[in-house]
Write an enzyme that holds these catalytic residues in place. Structure first.
Site, short mmCIF file in Angstrom:
data_model
loop_
_atom_site.label_atom_id
_atom_site.label_comp_id
_atom_site.label_asym_id
_atom_site.label_seq_id
_atom_site.Cartn_x
_atom_site.Cartn_y
_atom_site.Cartn_z
N GLU A 19 -0.32 3.55 -0.73
CA GLU A 19 -0.29 2.92 0.60
C GLU A 19 1.00 3.19 1.37
O GLU A 19 1.73 2.25 1.74
CB GLU A 19 -0.51 1.41 0.46
N GLU B 186 -8.56 0.94 -4.83
CA GLU B 186 -8.39 -0.52 -4.86
C GLU B 186 -9.47 -1.16 -3.99
O GLU B 186 -9.85 -0.60 -2.96
CB GLU B 186 -7.03 -0.97 -4.28
#
Ligand code: IFM
Length: 442
Positions: A163, A339
């Site tokens: 991320e 995720e």
């Protein structure tokens, strides 16, 4: 009642994901440990502390449970500040520790996936300016070389950076993460250096391990116009979708990094991913707001009738996972859901959340998009960054004081899915009845 079985492809990876600082405990040499020490940064003044005590050995019981639950993969991260505690000093014991965990995964028939950078930086790197410093990509590549050399015997699936868009937005735009800045120009520089660091890492990994599969785990957030048809809302949705979701991966496919109205050529980044990793949680409504000048004239919010997670952090929007995968497949590479999950200490929403998101995943697979696996966030409750211990994302709960793991009903749902490589109406009826009407309309 209609019945059906949503079957997943043979060899599909079913796992959970974790990150070093969130589960290991006693990481005292990184920027997050320093940030946690300063008052006002973490909700209720909490700290990662012992976290889930993975460094103390409790990874074994969590991975035992993962394997017993039919999972066949696990995504973990390694902590740069443990492996390179100072510039030029490598800690061979830390590397051996990770080798032991990886052997433990393989013994449990869990295919490992290693994330090389998941939000934390060594303190010495922070002192040098962190990712704002143009030397950092090369520093990162040296760390990656060292780590991959030591761990490649056990692992071929690598996420270079988790991320990067959240790291830059939270650390340099909203200021919720260290270093707590609100500076778009710094965010641009950080992301640009992360693109460069990723590209160097990609090539280093492939030099050391030609069969490696290397990618980024991008946080894809859905954005919808609050007033469909309003051109200002639509323009803001496009702006956010580009800057937050698209800019990083676009740099890896086009060789040009465009962010916050600036643009730089990065030809060295072209063709430096073997898969696209997508972390998907939720979708926002976006509205133009003249008074929100500090937020570039927009507001992001959830509608009044939204189904929300325990603390209102996540809106239940499973269709957004399908849209994220639709977007991701345009890169022409295999996809992994690296995720997906929800904060929910009572496990009231989680079974429905899982079932409806897996249904969207299955729908996407039926379009023949090359989706290779799904990693639920997370195996066990862990330290949730600036939100401390207030948000519980685990399939298993955690009593932080006693380190006791607490069984949640979602464990049984996910076990049924992983073991059968399918989501069936029986499973949904038994473990996630609230999802039945949406998945099997009568
Ligand atoms: O816990 C985080 C993780 O570290 C990165 N992705 C989102 C998760 C939930 O907020």
């Amino acid at each position: 009642m209609p019945t059906a079985t949503f079957q997943f492809p043979a060899g599909f990876l079913w796992g959970t994901a974790t990150a070093a600082h969130q589960v290991e405990g006693h990481n005292t040499n990184n920027n997050w440990s320093a940030w946690e020490e300063e008052p006002g940064h973490i909700l209720n003044g909490q700290r990662a502390g012992a976290a889930c005590d993975w460094w103390g050995g409790r990874w074994k019981e969590d991975l035992d449970r993962a394997a017993a639950g039919g999972q066949n993969a696990h995504r973990m991260s390694i902590e740069w500040s443990r492996i390179q505690p100072e510039p030029g000093r490598w800690d061979e014991d830390a590397l051996e520790h990770y080798r032991m965990i990886l052997r433990g995964m393989l013994q449990r028939k869990l295919t490992p996936m290693i994330t090389l950078h998941h939000f934390t930086d060594p303190l010495w790197l922070t002192a040098q300016g962190g990712w704002e410093n143009d030397e950092t990509p090369a520093q990162f590549a040296r760390f990656v070389e060292k780590a991959v050399e030591a761990l490649k015997e056990y692992n071929t699936l690598w996420v270079t950076i988790n991320e990067p868009n959240v790291y830059a937005t939270s650390g340099y735009v909203s200021g919720d993460f260290p270093p707590g800045k609100q500076d778009l120009a710094a965010a641009f520089q950080v992301l640009l250096n992360m693109v460069r660091g990723h590209a160097l890492a990609y090539r280093a990994i492939h030099r050391l391990q030609p069969e490696a599969r290397v990618g980024v785990a991008l946080n894809y957030r859905g954005f919808q116009p609050a007033h469909p048809g309003n051109p200002l809302d639509a323009a803001l949705v496009r702006f956010l979708a580009h800057n937050f979701n698209a800019s990083f991966l676009e740099a890896l496919s086009r060789g040009r990094f465009r962010y916050a109205l600036r643009s730089t050529a990065v030809p060295e980044a072209v063709k430096t991913q073997d898969f696209v990793g997508i972390n998907y949680y939720t979708t926002d409504l976006v509205a133009f707001d003249l008074s929100a000048y500090q937020d570039l004239f927009h507001r992001r919010f959830y509608p009044g009738d939204a189904v929300l997670s325990e603390n209102g952090f996540i809106r239940h929007t499973p269709q957004g996972l399908f849209e994220a995968l639709h977007w991701g497949q345009k890169f022409g590479l295999p996809l992994l859901v690296t995720e997906n999950g929800v904060e929910d200490s009572q496990d009231g929403l989680r079974p429905r959340y899982i079932a409806e998101h897996l249904h969207q995943l299955w729908r996407a697979i039926n379009f023949n998009w090359q989706i290779k696996g799904y990693f639920h966030w997370s195996q066990v409750d862990n330290f949730e960054w600036e939100r401390g211990w207030s948000q519980r994302f685990g399939l298993w709960g955690l009593d932080v004081d006693t380190q006791t793991r607490i069984h949640r009903p979602s464990v049984d749902l996910y076990t049924a899915v992983c073991k059968s490589n399918a989501l069936s109406s029986e499973t949904v009826q038994q473990y996630a009845p609230a999802a039945y009407p949406a998945l099997f309309p009568g």
